[in-house]
Design a protein around this motif. Structure first.
Motif: not given
Length: 225
Positions: A157-160, A191, A188, A9
């Motif tokens: 990418l998880d922008r959450m 994040n 992902a 990550k």
């Protein structure tokens, strides 16, 4: 030596920053929000960087433990990402077919909207990010209409971020809503929390660390639990 998931990550975040795929400043998102960062997978636009991002996708998918038979790339960004990920998987000893869709059906030659391998078995949808979830919905419908099974969605990418307008924010992010709606996991590479961790690290570049507070404030306002 196999990379740990956490190392993978952080290496991905650093790679995306170095390639200027993650940029910092002030950017207006599709939702009309002013974001302190922006992620554009379309900037993985040369052979070296595409090969690197594909390796991150492939390793993340293998590490997830999700069972799958093939990959599917939604037009347009997903086409390149799915095909490159298939190459990376083959280099790791997992050779699987892939397919993608056209935006408009072809009325000559082989015709239809699907290009590549026949949709069958358990299929992972490969895309860059999930915003409104439109491409996922269309992909799930295509896959199920072919008698195959959507197994997961794989994104960079998880922008959450919680979805909705500022006065009617949902309790869930776009990723969470997609997972709930279709009953499949969204995997992902990294994040927003991973991005923030990199900005907060003791050895963080001073120019990047400068944006830590802005990202923290944005996460506080729009972040999903």
């Amino acid at each position: 030596m196999t990379q740990s998931k956490e190392n993978l990550k952080s290496e991905f975040i650093q790679f995306a920053v170095d390639a200027e795929v993650i940029r910092f400043g002030e950017f207006v998102t599709k939702a009309g929000r002013t974001s302190p960062y922006f992620f554009n997978a379309g900037l993985f636009n040369d052979g070296t960087n595409l090969g690197k991002i594909a390796n991150f996708y492939a390793q993340t998918l293998l590490d997830s433990g999700v069972e799958f038979d093939m990959l599917f790339g939604p037009a347009y960004k997903g086409i390149t990402l799915a095909s490159a990920t298939a190459v990376a998987l083959a280099n790791k000893g997992r050779n699987v077919p892939f397919a993608y869709n056209r935006k408009e059906a072809k009325d000559h030659g082989e015709g239809g909207t699907i290009v590549g391998a026949k949709l069958q078995g358990k299929i992972v949808i490969v895309d860059d990010v999930i915003s409104a979830g439109t491409s996922v919905r269309e992909s799930v419908e295509l896959i199920r209409a072919s008698g195959a099974t959507p197994a997961a969605v794989l994104i960079a990418l998880d922008r959450m971020e919680r979805v909705g307008s500022d006065d009617q924010l949902s309790a869930h992010s776009a990723v969470q809503e997609v997972s709930r709606a279709y009953g499949i996991p969204v995997i992902a590479i990294a994040n927003l929390n991973d991005l923030f961790a990199c900005l907060s690290a003791e050895n963080a570049d001073e120019k990047l660390a400068h944006y830590k507070n802005a990202v923290a404030a944005y996460r506080q306002r729009y972040g999903a639990i």
